[in-house]
Design a protein around this motif. Structure first.
Motif, mmCIF file in Angstrom:
data_model
loop_
_atom_site.group_PDB
_atom_site.id
_atom_site.type_symbol
_atom_site.label_atom_id
_atom_site.label_comp_id
_atom_site.label_asym_id
_atom_site.label_seq_id
_atom_site.Cartn_x
_atom_site.Cartn_y
_atom_site.Cartn_z
ATOM 1 N N ASP A 208 0.839 -1.198 0.000
ATOM 2 C CA ASP A 208 0.000 0.000 0.000
ATOM 3 C C ASP A 208 0.872 1.246 0.000
ATOM 4 O O ASP A 208 0.614 2.201 -0.749
ATOM 5 C CB ASP A 208 -0.923 0.001 1.221
ATOM 6 N N PHE A 211 2.706 1.696 -3.511
ATOM 7 C CA PHE A 211 1.868 2.231 -4.588
ATOM 8 C C PHE A 211 1.458 3.682 -4.336
ATOM 9 O O PHE A 211 1.104 4.392 -5.273
ATOM 10 C CB PHE A 211 0.645 1.335 -4.798
ATOM 11 N N PRO A 231 3.400 2.754 -11.456
ATOM 12 C CA PRO A 231 2.585 1.934 -10.553
ATOM 13 C C PRO A 231 1.308 1.389 -11.173
ATOM 14 O O PRO A 231 0.962 0.217 -10.941
ATOM 15 C CB PRO A 231 2.285 2.898 -9.406
ATOM 16 N N ARG A 235 0.431 -2.566 -11.370
ATOM 17 C CA ARG A 235 -0.749 -3.108 -10.705
ATOM 18 C C ARG A 235 -1.577 -3.986 -11.638
ATOM 19 O O ARG A 235 -2.174 -4.975 -11.222
ATOM 20 C CB ARG A 235 -1.613 -1.971 -10.165
ATOM 21 N N SER A 236 -1.585 -3.623 -12.924
ATOM 22 C CA SER A 236 -2.419 -4.359 -13.882
ATOM 23 C C SER A 236 -1.643 -5.428 -14.657
ATOM 24 O O SER A 236 -2.213 -6.100 -15.512
ATOM 25 C CB SER A 236 -3.051 -3.375 -14.878
ATOM 26 N N GLN A 241 1.063 -9.904 -10.988
ATOM 27 C CA GLN A 241 -0.024 -10.387 -10.135
ATOM 28 C C GLN A 241 0.175 -11.860 -9.798
ATOM 29 O O GLN A 241 0.016 -12.288 -8.648
ATOM 30 C CB GLN A 241 -1.367 -10.174 -10.823
ATOM 31 N N LEU A 245 1.979 -10.121 -6.423
ATOM 32 C CA LEU A 245 0.933 -9.358 -5.773
ATOM 33 C C LEU A 245 -0.303 -10.185 -5.434
ATOM 34 O O LEU A 245 -1.040 -9.866 -4.525
ATOM 35 C CB LEU A 245 0.513 -8.174 -6.663
ATOM 36 N N HIS A 249 -5.184 -8.501 -6.004
ATOM 37 C CA HIS A 249 -4.672 -7.226 -5.524
ATOM 38 C C HIS A 249 -5.261 -6.071 -6.367
ATOM 39 O O HIS A 249 -5.285 -6.152 -7.579
ATOM 40 C CB HIS A 249 -3.146 -7.185 -5.601
#
Length: 249
Positions: A208, A211, A231, A235-236, A241, A245, A249
């Motif tokens: 957290d 990011f 970021p 994340r995508s 992932q 992550l 997430h």
């Protein structure tokens, strides 16, 4: 985009038959917090140790401010402007907060010829120490014993000690480890204030926080970089992932 202050090219480190870091290339720029994430054993601390000069690479190269520093020692890199913090607290608890910073400033401003002057009265070192404490938000506790600070305060002091050496690059190894929510907020505010004048490498497990603060994120798995991007793109990223992550997430 500013030029890279510190960069690695295909940086590799082997320990016998184990390749801890495998061909890592990255760039640290002033004005950016560049986070490096990965599970335990991904090679993050080994990478920082090579960038700071504490261990030599098995292959690849490191450039700082346009100069090849691959063969430079850790003290030489520190004097040139590469500062770092460690996972474990490395303060002098029996000294005051100010004295901790003054010692670091003194190391960066040696005055071997001043035999008549007590080191603790060196005006130049004291001025740099006070400046570093102010930047780290610790000016009000300068005369307190360093050992009496909270965990978060001690981590702030480590960064202040690093700042007292006048670095251009900050290599921070898990500065948020063990912090509560309030201490984390203070540290994130400190990092945000530092990046305008420094290139910051942040190794951290608090996703957290990463990011929220990072301008760029590099993801390592088994010593290799599997992604390095903004970021939102990290994340995508499906590979990230899956590897780190978690799908949700």
């Amino acid at each position: 985009m500013t030029e890279a202050l510190l960069s690695s090219n295909l940086l590799t480190r082997r320990f016998g038959g184990l390749t801890a870091v495998d061909g890592v290339s990255l760039e640290l720029r002033r004005g950016e917090v560049h986070a490096v994430i990965g599970t335990n054993g991904a090679g993050k601390s080994t990478l920082i140790n090579m960038l700071s000069g504490e261990i030599a690479p098995s292959g690849g190269s490191i450039e700082f401010a346009g100069r090849d520093v691959t063969d430079w020692s850790q003290p030489k890199r520190a004097r040139a402007g590469i500062g770092r913090s460690y996972q474990r607290t490395t303060i002098f608890p029996e000294f005051t907060v100010l004295e901790n910073c003054r010692l670091c400033a003194q190391a960066a401003l040696p005055r071997a010829w001043a035999l008549w002057e007590a080191a603790q009265r060196c005006a130049a070192s004291l001025a740099v120490a006070h400046e570093a404490l102010a930047a780290a938000g610790l000016a009000d506790v300068a005369q307190r014993g360093a050992g009496t600070l909270s965990h978060g305060g001690k981590r702030q002091l480590e960064i202040a000690m690093c700042l007292a050496t006048k670095p251009r690059v900050l290599l921070l190894d898990e500065p948020l480890a063990g912090m509560g929510a309030e201490e984390t907020e203070r540290m994130l505010a400190l990092l945000a204030s530092l990046k305008s004048e420094h290139a910051v490498l942040l190794v951290e497990h608090d996703m957290d926080a990463v990011f929220r603060i990072a301008d760029r994120i590099t993801v390592m798995v088994n010593g290799e970089v599997i992604a390095s991007d903004a970021p939102a793109a990290i994340r995508s990223n499906h590979e990230v992932q899956t590897a780190y992550l978690g799908e949700s997430h």
